[in-house]
Design an enzyme around this catalytic site. Sequence first.
Site, PDB file in Angstrom:
ATOM      1  N   ARG A   1      -6.832  15.999  18.643  1.00 46.39           N
ATOM      2  CA  ARG A   1      -5.752  16.799  18.065  1.00 46.39           C
ATOM      3  C   ARG A   1      -6.294  17.862  17.126  1.00 46.39           C
ATOM      4  O   ARG A   1      -5.792  18.986  17.074  1.00 46.39           O
ATOM      5  CB  ARG A   1      -4.770  15.896  17.318  1.00 46.39           C
ATOM      6  CG  ARG A   1      -3.941  14.982  18.201  1.00 46.39           C
ATOM      7  CD  ARG A   1      -3.239  13.913  17.392  1.00 46.39           C
ATOM      8  NE  ARG A   1      -2.420  14.500  16.339  1.00 46.39           N
ATOM      9  CZ  ARG A   1      -2.123  13.889  15.200  1.00 46.39           C
ATOM     10  NH1 ARG A   1      -2.591  12.688  14.953  1.00 46.39           N
ATOM     11  NH2 ARG A   1      -1.375  14.493  14.304  1.00 46.39           N
TER      12      ARG A   1
ATOM     13  N   THR B   1      -9.421  10.708  -1.013  1.00 43.63           N
ATOM     14  CA  THR B   1      -9.605   9.676  -2.026  1.00 43.63           C
ATOM     15  C   THR B   1     -11.022   9.117  -1.999  1.00 43.63           C
ATOM     16  O   THR B   1     -11.625   8.858  -3.049  1.00 43.63           O
ATOM     17  CB  THR B   1      -8.586   8.543  -1.806  1.00 43.63           C
ATOM     18  OG1 THR B   1      -7.264   9.066  -1.990  1.00 43.63           O
ATOM     19  CG2 THR B   1      -8.796   7.400  -2.775  1.00 43.63           C
TER      20      THR B   1
ATOM     21  N   ASP C   1       0.858  -1.187   0.000  1.00 46.72           N
ATOM     22  CA  ASP C   1       0.000   0.000   0.000  1.00 46.72           C
ATOM     23  C   ASP C   1       0.888   1.229   0.000  1.00 46.72           C
ATOM     24  O   ASP C   1       2.106   1.155   0.221  1.00 46.72           O
ATOM     25  CB  ASP C   1      -0.897   0.002   1.235  1.00 46.72           C
ATOM     26  CG  ASP C   1      -2.073   0.976   1.131  1.00 46.72           C
ATOM     27  OD1 ASP C   1      -2.246   1.599   0.062  1.00 46.72           O
ATOM     28  OD2 ASP C   1      -2.813   1.115   2.120  1.00 46.72           O
ATOM     29  N   LYS C   2       0.264   2.377  -0.260  1.00 47.70           N
ATOM     30  CA  LYS C   2       0.958   3.656  -0.189  1.00 47.70           C
ATOM     31  C   LYS C   2       0.110   4.637   0.603  1.00 47.70           C
ATOM     32  O   LYS C   2      -1.096   4.506   0.722  1.00 47.70           O
ATOM     33  CB  LYS C   2       1.264   4.190  -1.591  1.00 47.70           C
ATOM     34  CG  LYS C   2       0.157   5.019  -2.240  1.00 47.70           C
ATOM     35  CD  LYS C   2       0.427   6.522  -2.049  1.00 47.70           C
ATOM     36  CE  LYS C   2      -0.429   7.360  -2.966  1.00 47.70           C
ATOM     37  NZ  LYS C   2      -1.652   7.886  -2.374  1.00 47.70           N
ATOM     38  N   HIS C   3       0.778   5.622   1.150  1.00 47.44           N
ATOM     39  CA  HIS C   3       0.073   6.707   1.841  1.00 47.44           C
ATOM     40  C   HIS C   3       0.693   8.020   1.408  1.00 47.44           C
ATOM     41  O   HIS C   3       1.901   8.111   1.201  1.00 47.44           O
ATOM     42  CB  HIS C   3       0.175   6.570   3.356  1.00 47.44           C
ATOM     43  CG  HIS C   3      -0.632   7.591   4.093  1.00 47.44           C
ATOM     44  ND1 HIS C   3      -1.983   7.467   4.309  1.00 47.44           N
ATOM     45  CD2 HIS C   3      -0.283   8.783   4.642  1.00 47.44           C
ATOM     46  CE1 HIS C   3      -2.436   8.523   4.960  1.00 47.44           C
ATOM     47  NE2 HIS C   3      -1.425   9.333   5.177  1.00 47.44           N
ATOM     48  N   SER C   4      -0.150   9.023   1.263  1.00 48.04           N
ATOM     49  CA  SER C   4       0.314  10.361   0.908  1.00 48.04           C
ATOM     50  C   SER C   4      -0.112  11.338   1.988  1.00 48.04           C
ATOM     51  O   SER C   4      -1.197  11.196   2.572  1.00 48.04           O
ATOM     52  CB  SER C   4      -0.286  10.782  -0.443  1.00 48.04           C
ATOM     53  OG  SER C   4      -0.071  12.168  -0.674  1.00 48.04           O
TER      54      SER C   4
ATOM     55  N   SER D   1      -0.174   7.918  13.851  1.00 52.78           N
ATOM     56  CA  SER D   1      -1.513   7.897  13.272  1.00 52.78           C
ATOM     57  C   SER D   1      -1.513   7.151  11.933  1.00 52.78           C
ATOM     58  O   SER D   1      -2.362   6.286  11.685  1.00 52.78           O
ATOM     59  CB  SER D   1      -2.009   9.331  13.077  1.00 52.78           C
ATOM     60  OG  SER D   1      -3.287   9.351  12.472  1.00 52.78           O
TER      61      SER D   1
ATOM     62  N   LYS E   1      -2.721   2.581  11.349  1.00 56.90           N
ATOM     63  CA  LYS E   1      -3.753   2.111  10.407  1.00 56.90           C
ATOM     64  C   LYS E   1      -3.147   1.236   9.313  1.00 56.90           C
ATOM     65  O   LYS E   1      -3.765   0.255   8.883  1.00 56.90           O
ATOM     66  CB  LYS E   1      -4.483   3.314   9.805  1.00 56.90           C
ATOM     67  CG  LYS E   1      -5.282   4.114  10.828  1.00 56.90           C
ATOM     68  CD  LYS E   1      -6.161   5.157  10.180  1.00 56.90           C
ATOM     69  CE  LYS E   1      -5.379   6.352   9.661  1.00 56.90           C
ATOM     70  NZ  LYS E   1      -4.886   7.209  10.739  1.00 56.90           N
ATOM     71  N   LYS E   2      -1.966   1.583   8.826  1.00 51.45           N
ATOM     72  CA  LYS E   2      -1.348   0.781   7.770  1.00 51.45           C
ATOM     73  C   LYS E   2      -0.898  -0.581   8.302  1.00 51.45           C
ATOM     74  O   LYS E   2      -1.000  -1.592   7.601  1.00 51.45           O
ATOM     75  CB  LYS E   2      -0.170   1.535   7.153  1.00 51.45           C
ATOM     76  CG  LYS E   2      -0.581   2.786   6.382  1.00 51.45           C
ATOM     77  CD  LYS E   2      -1.571   2.479   5.287  1.00 51.45           C
ATOM     78  CE  LYS E   2      -1.979   3.706   4.504  1.00 51.45           C
ATOM     79  NZ  LYS E   2      -3.007   3.401   3.471  1.00 51.45           N
TER      80      LYS E   2
END
Length: 448
Positions: free
Chosen positions: A189, A141, A101-104, A204, A208-209
């Site tokens: 936060r 997304t 997976d990827k996260h931005s 954070s 989740k990942k």
Amino acid sequence: MARSLLTQSTITTLHTTVIRMLTANLLAKKRDGNALHDDEIRFLIDGFCDGSVADYQMSAFAMAVCLNGMTERETTTLTRAMLESGDRLPRAVSGQTPRVDKHSTGGLGDKVSLILAPLLAACGVHVPMVSGRGLGLTGGTLDKLEAIPGFQTDLSEQASVEVLRQVGAFIISASERIAPADRRLYALRDVTGTVESIPLITASILSKKLAANLDALVMDVKVGGAAFMKTLDDARALAGSIEHVGRAAGLPTQALISDMDQPLGKAIGNAIEVNEAVGILAGQPSDPALQGVRDLTVRLCALLLTSVGVARDVDDATQRLNRALDDGSAMERFEAMVAAQGGRMAGDLDVAPGRPLQSEHDGYVGRIDCHRIGSTIVSLGGGRRKLGDPIDPTVGIRMHVRIGDRVERGQPLLDLHCHTSRQNEYLRSLRQAVEITAESVAARPLFV
């Protein structure tokens, strides 16, 4: 009987008092810049989840971390504690197939996930992508995908497993059982001015990942005017934190830093970005702006394919990825994913009528005010000021220029797509978003 009940009540009261005193001591310890032990961090997170540590105490903890930071060990322990507060996605459906997976960190026009997930699936890996909605200037997304009629992002565990088995990729929202400690802490936060903390951002994202049972993760850290990280030093610090903590938590993680001083691609909005992403998947002729979206997507995918051993090296991975885009197999996976998640697409999605903003001068594009562009999208209903705000998927902006471009008087700089009678007012405001200079300006590289 009454005496026994009173005794039990007294014991409960004493227990609560001890917890509050211990919590206060830990908060003071962090406030004074000292590192917390692993069991102390777990005590705070476990107590936050069971209610023995109050919201106001966790707000104080977040502020102390925001001001004093955390060591890599502390951040890793915080990440694991938040992960362990909930469930993980089942791994069985993937078997021996690598899961990536990827996260931005997000920015204007970032539609990479829409292309990346089906592209990777077409190259033989599974992509169980748990994504988010937009808040503030950053588009989400899930909001983009929900511009597709019928597309479902809230899938049951069984349904998401079936989509992954059939297609090789899904993009869904996080259930309440995925890192619930992070969900609650982020809400605090957001209203206490403690979002901008690299340890808290790291924990954070990774909590989740890690819950997705991945074999590799790639991180796209944006830097610039439309990014969360405004300076290169901050972007490097976040990238390093995520790489180190991800690996320490057992998830091979790589980070790439990309420019966000101008929108990514040409389209900014929801339906309009889906249309652009589909055009790239379909291999339509592209200009440099769209080529940049493709290049960024391919580079992120190449890092993942080499990380899990599907490709020999980056060159081999790049060739495979470009072939999957050019031969239509990535587009087929996207169409399959949309159908499997209930979506219906027949050509481009509807977009509000557009009106151009034209240059008043000859010259060069010297600067693009991404904050003004993003704020305009939000004001038109294409983004959220607060959670729960409705989204108008048809509004958006299409950029025609990039920093460094030569322009002539009367040339379109952008198109504003909206329904409002205040269109002229918005166009006047957007005129200040594109600065035209007499002197030539160097084009900005996408990769930092």
